[in-house]
Structures are given as structure tokens and as C-alpha cells.
Design a protein around this motif. Structure first.
Motif, PDB file in Angstrom:
ATOM      1  N   MET A 147      35.498  33.050  36.750  1.00  0.00           N
ATOM      2  CA  MET A 147      36.668  32.414  35.774  1.00  0.00           C
ATOM      3  C   MET A 147      37.454  30.625  36.586  1.00  0.00           C
ATOM      4  O   MET A 147      37.978  31.487  37.574  1.00  0.00           O
ATOM      5  CB  MET A 147      37.543  33.408  34.871  1.00  0.00           C
ATOM      6  CG  MET A 147      38.938  33.465  34.013  1.00  0.00           C
ATOM      7  SD  MET A 147      39.484  34.516  33.168  1.00  0.00           S
ATOM      8  CE  MET A 147      38.215  34.940  32.766  1.00  0.00           C
ATOM      9  N   PRO A 190      42.924  38.480  34.376  1.00  0.00           N
ATOM     10  CA  PRO A 190      43.476  39.339  32.640  1.00  0.00           C
ATOM     11  C   PRO A 190      42.692  39.955  31.933  1.00  0.00           C
ATOM     12  O   PRO A 190      41.646  40.949  32.623  1.00  0.00           O
ATOM     13  CB  PRO A 190      42.502  37.862  32.306  1.00  0.00           C
ATOM     14  CG  PRO A 190      41.399  37.569  33.070  1.00  0.00           C
ATOM     15  CD  PRO A 190      41.603  37.871  34.420  1.00  0.00           C
ATOM     16  N   SER A 194      47.734  39.256  31.732  1.00  0.00           N
ATOM     17  CA  SER A 194      47.124  39.259  33.303  1.00  0.00           C
ATOM     18  C   SER A 194      47.400  40.305  34.528  1.00  0.00           C
ATOM     19  O   SER A 194      49.007  40.349  34.468  1.00  0.00           O
ATOM     20  CB  SER A 194      47.127  38.021  33.816  1.00  0.00           C
ATOM     21  OG  SER A 194      46.458  36.783  33.224  1.00  0.00           O
ATOM     22  N   PRO A 231      41.657  31.574  39.016  1.00  0.00           N
ATOM     23  CA  PRO A 231      43.009  32.939  39.008  1.00  0.00           C
ATOM     24  C   PRO A 231      42.398  34.134  40.643  1.00  0.00           C
ATOM     25  O   PRO A 231      43.333  34.564  40.630  1.00  0.00           O
ATOM     26  CB  PRO A 231      43.140  33.065  37.790  1.00  0.00           C
ATOM     27  CG  PRO A 231      41.884  32.905  37.737  1.00  0.00           C
ATOM     28  CD  PRO A 231      41.101  31.682  37.961  1.00  0.00           C
ATOM     29  N   SER A 280      40.298  28.476  36.169  1.00  0.00           N
ATOM     30  CA  SER A 280      42.021  28.622  36.064  1.00  0.00           C
ATOM     31  C   SER A 280      42.250  28.017  34.449  1.00  0.00           C
ATOM     32  O   SER A 280      42.458  28.166  33.545  1.00  0.00           O
ATOM     33  CB  SER A 280      42.459  27.721  36.613  1.00  0.00           C
ATOM     34  OG  SER A 280      42.301  26.063  37.168  1.00  0.00           O
ATOM     35  N   TRP A 323      40.812  30.451  32.087  1.00  0.00           N
ATOM     36  CA  TRP A 323      42.496  31.375  32.371  1.00  0.00           C
ATOM     37  C   TRP A 323      43.544  30.996  31.181  1.00  0.00           C
ATOM     38  O   TRP A 323      44.236  31.771  30.661  1.00  0.00           O
ATOM     39  CB  TRP A 323      42.263  31.965  34.113  1.00  0.00           C
ATOM     40  CG  TRP A 323      43.484  32.387  33.980  1.00  0.00           C
ATOM     41  CD1 TRP A 323      43.602  34.075  33.050  1.00  0.00           C
ATOM     42  CD2 TRP A 323      44.656  32.667  35.112  1.00  0.00           C
ATOM     43  NE1 TRP A 323      44.984  34.803  33.861  1.00  0.00           N
ATOM     44  CE2 TRP A 323      45.550  33.823  34.803  1.00  0.00           C
ATOM     45  CE3 TRP A 323      44.898  31.344  35.656  1.00  0.00           C
ATOM     46  CZ2 TRP A 323      46.654  33.877  35.025  1.00  0.00           C
ATOM     47  CZ3 TRP A 323      46.079  31.906  36.231  1.00  0.00           C
ATOM     48  CH2 TRP A 323      47.161  33.051  36.210  1.00  0.00           C
TER      49      TRP A 323
END
Length: 427
Positions: A117, A153, A138, A111, A119, A122
Motif C-alpha cells: 500500500m 488500516p 489505522s 504507511p 501513502s 492509504w
């Protein structure tokens, strides 16, 4: 006015953000307050949680110690995260996938480029936050050119939503303690079921708290009964006239050799005329097991998960066809509404006013059942709905000659050879 609204209005470049005038709760003014963490009675009160008069305290985090809650949340969030989320463009004859679109890569890879992180994690947060806290947030970050740079987020307990002039304003406490105001055009907000159309409600605080508290209490009660194995196992009768030294020795021997779960099943050896009478587990203690089973069923109702998926098969069908129908109902009535909720928010905030949209590939759920997938594929190809090469592309196989021609009926011949231009059957 949010960033996307300014773009649609023809603004050449984003203006400096002006923080709106709000009257936030006092707890939000201090990022270190109880609202900056998922725990605390004040956060429960502020969220309008159900008052709890008995049982162990339950929050969204402690609820995960209940096996039925953990399995339901892990299962539902994992399904949403594992399903491919694709970007499509509407064309004259239907649609075409746009795998190279920058947003497609963010939705399926990471993301926010350069941050750890993925996807999958997320997208797993989307459903996890909605199931436990009722909302996922987010922040949409843009670069100087007005293109989406990434998604950041924000924990649901660190966000307050206020509606002003028919627009949502989000006051967010970020990880570093900074407070940021975000317009609704710049925020991905995925709400669960709610009462006002602004925020979703926490299933834990406003619905399932007492049921989960009872489940945890029953588990603790059963554990204590097993841990203290000497109390329900029997009674030790001391012979009359035993000396203090003899009683002390017998008590120490009994505790050393027989008390505790590590000595379960050991044979009792007694001296000086002592007698040990074993007990059976009282019926009310046996009923605790049935009560715990009932709590699994109760928790499953709040999350819409079938009992057999929670490994509770006492009252579930064990026939293949019966389980298949239950699984189908699970996909229709639980998974699909959650997917639709996410798709609606993404398409509204990211693709509004364009010929693009995103959609989950629901066929991946069918792929988990090879037999069913083969049956569907055969019917679709034999009726002209699906081309052979279209199916081969889904299976990552090269095209074959003639595979782009629609087939019809059980003879599987090209549709053009079935009828003449005049509508008569051709030779």
C-alpha cells in the motif's frame, strides 16, 4: 494505558499488552459474522441506521453505484490524498519543514515499509471511510525501540469502540480473522460528524439512504423504459379475420425487426392491413428525468460537493467569476474542515508533547489555477510577505542573488532602503 502514554510516563520499554475486559456484541465474537463484512442487515441495525421501508436496499458499497455518490466520494478522497502532508518543527521565528523525519516519509511514501500500500492509497482511505462509514481506523505499529514502525488500516465495519475510564478501547477483527484489542493511544481514529464524540455516523445509513435508494430506483426505471422500447413506442392493430399462421408470422417479424434498443428507429413494414400507431413518451415519464436531476442535487448536499463538479450545470452559474466563488466556498466549507479533522488526529496521536506537527499544504489547491497563483505570488512578494527565493523553491527553481531580501510596495526595493533608522525616508 496506551503505548504513547507509557512513553510519556517514562517507561523504559513497552509492557506486554493486557487485553481489557469488554462485553462486545455477539456478532464481534465471531469474525465470520455479518459485522465482519460491509453488508448485512445486522450491521445496519447495529450501526443505528435509518430504517428503510421502500426502494432498493442501500449499503455503503451499493451506494457507490449512484453516479453522484461515486463522483463525490472519489473527488473528495482524491483531493485529500493528492495534497502534500508535511511535517514541521516550531522554531523561534516561525517553523521549518522536516522532510527527512521518519513519519514524514510514511505519510508521503508508504504507511508500512515492505507492504504494497502506498501513502496515496492509504490517505485516500481516510476520506473514503469517513464519507461512507463515518470512521477510519489505522493501528499504529511500533518496533522494540518504541518508534513507529508503520500504520495498519482496519476496515471500519470490523471495529467496535467502547469507552472505559474516559479512554477508547478498540476491538478489531483483522484480515486473518484474529481479534485484537487496541488502546486509543495506539489507534489513528479519524471520525466524521457524530453525536457522542466517540464515533462518526455513516452518512449512508443514518442520513442519505433513502435519497440514494430513490436515485438508484429512478435510474432503474428509466433504464427499463428504454430497454422495453416496444411498449411505449406505439400500438399494433391486428386486422379482423387474420389467420393464426398470419398472426404468428406478423408477431415474430415485429419482435425480430422492431423490438429492443438495437432496433430503435427502424421503419415498420406491415401486411394484411395491420396498422401501427406511434406513442409519445408520457409526461410522467419525461418527469423522471427531472426527478433524477433533483436526486443529484439532494446527494450533493450530503457530501458538500458543488453541482457543477458533478457535471450538473442546469441551475449553476456558467460565468468564470461565479464558478470561482463556488469553488472557493467548496474549499472553505467542505475540504478545509475535513483536512482539519485529519490534522488534529495525527498531531494528537503522533506529535503530542513535541515541537513537531503535520499540516496539509493548502497552497497546492491554488496551484491548480496558474493565473490566480501568479496574482497571489505577486501581491505577497511586493508586500514583503513572501521572499522571491521562497517562491522559487516552491517552483523547484534555483535561488537568485538578492532573492532573500524582503521587498515592499510597488517599487519592489529592499525594505531596509525605504526608511532610515530614525523613521525618515532615506535617499
Amino acid at each position: 494505558m496506551g503505548f504513547m502514554s507509557r512513553l510519556r510516563a517514562g517507561a523504559a520499554s513497552p509492557r506486554a499488552r493486557v487485553e481489557p475486559t469488554l462485553t462486545p456484541r455477539a456478532s464481534l465474537e465471531n469474525p465470520s459474522s455479518t459485522l465482519g463484512s460491509p453488508e448485512g442487515w445486522f450491521r445496519d441495525w447495529a450501526a443505528g441506521g435509518v430504517r428503510q421501508e421502500w426502494g432498493v436496499p442501500v449499503t455503503e458499497r451499493t451506494a457507490m453505484t449512484c453516479s453522484a455518490v461515486f463522483r463525490s466520494v472519489a473527488l473528495l478522497s482524491g483531493i485529500v490524498a493528492a495534497m502534500p502532508l508535511k511535517v514541521y518543527r516550531r522554531v523561534k521565528d516561525g517553523r521549518e519543514e522536516v522532510p527527512d523525519h521518519p513519519l514524514a516519509r510514511m505519510l508521503m511514501t508508504a504507511p508500512y515499509a515492505g507492504r504494497p500500500m502506498t501513502s496515496f492509497v492509504w490517505r485516500e482511505l481516510w476520506e473514503l471511510n469517513v464519507l461512507l462509514w463515518g470512521n477510519h481506523y489505522s493501528i499504529i505499529r511500533y518496533n522494540n525501540a518504541g518508534r513507529v514502525l508503520g500504520f495498519e488500516p482496519v476496515m471500519p465495519w470490523a471495529v467496535e469502540v467502547t469507552r472505559k475510564n474516559y479512554r477508547n478501547l478498540y476491538r478489531c477483527v483483522l484480515e486473518d480473522g484474529r481479534v485484537e484489542y487496541v488502546d486509543h493511544d495506539d489507534m489513528l481514529h479519524i471520525p466524521g460528524p457524530g453525536f457522542d464524540g466517540i464515533q462518526g455516523m455513516s452518512r449512508i445509513q443514518q442520513a442519505a439512504r433513502n435519497s440514494i435508494s430513490l436515485a438508484i430506483t429512478l435510474e432503474d426505471q428509466a433504464g427499463r423504459m428504454i430497454e422495453n422500447a416496444a411498449r411505449p413506442s406505439g400500438a399494433l392493430e391486428i386486422p379482423p379475420g387474420i389467420s393464426a399462421e398470419g398472426f404468428k408470422r406478423m408477431k415474430a417479424q415485429f419482435r425480430r425487426d422492431l423490438v429492443g434498443r438495437h432496433n430503435a428507429g427502424e421503419v415498420v413494414y406491415l401486411d394484411q392491413g395491420a396498422k401501427f400507431t406511434p406513442f409519445q413518451i408520457p409526461p410522467k415519464d419525461l418527469d423522471t428525468i427531472n426527478a433524477r436531476r433533483m436526486q443529484v442535487s439532494d446527494v450533493s448536499r450530503y457530501f458538500g460537493t458543488p453541482l457543477h463538479i458533478l457535471n450538473e450545470t442546469d441551475k449553476s452559474s456558467s460565468w468564470g467569476s461565479g464558478l470561482a466563488e463556488i469553488n472557493l466556498a467548496f474549499l472553505i466549507y467542505t475540504i478545509d474542515p475535513d483536512l482539519g479533522r485529519i490534522e488534529a488526529e495525527l498531531n494528537y496521536k503522533l506529535f503530542a508533547g513535541t515541537d513537531l506537527y503535520c499540516e496539509f499544504d493548502r497552497d497546492t489547491l491554488l496551484a491548480m489555477d496558474p493565473v490566480k497563483a501568479a496574482e497571489v505570488m505577486q501581491k505577497e512578494t511586493s508586500s514583503g510577505v513572501l521572499l522571491i527565493n521562497e517562491y522559487r523553491r516552491k517552483k523547484n527553481r534555483p535561488p537568485v542573488e538578492g532573492g532573500d531580501t524582503p521587498l515592499v510596495n510597488s517599487t519592489n526595493v529592499p525594505l531596509s532602503r525605504q526608511t532610515s533608522p530614525a523613521g525618515k525616508i532615506s535617499n
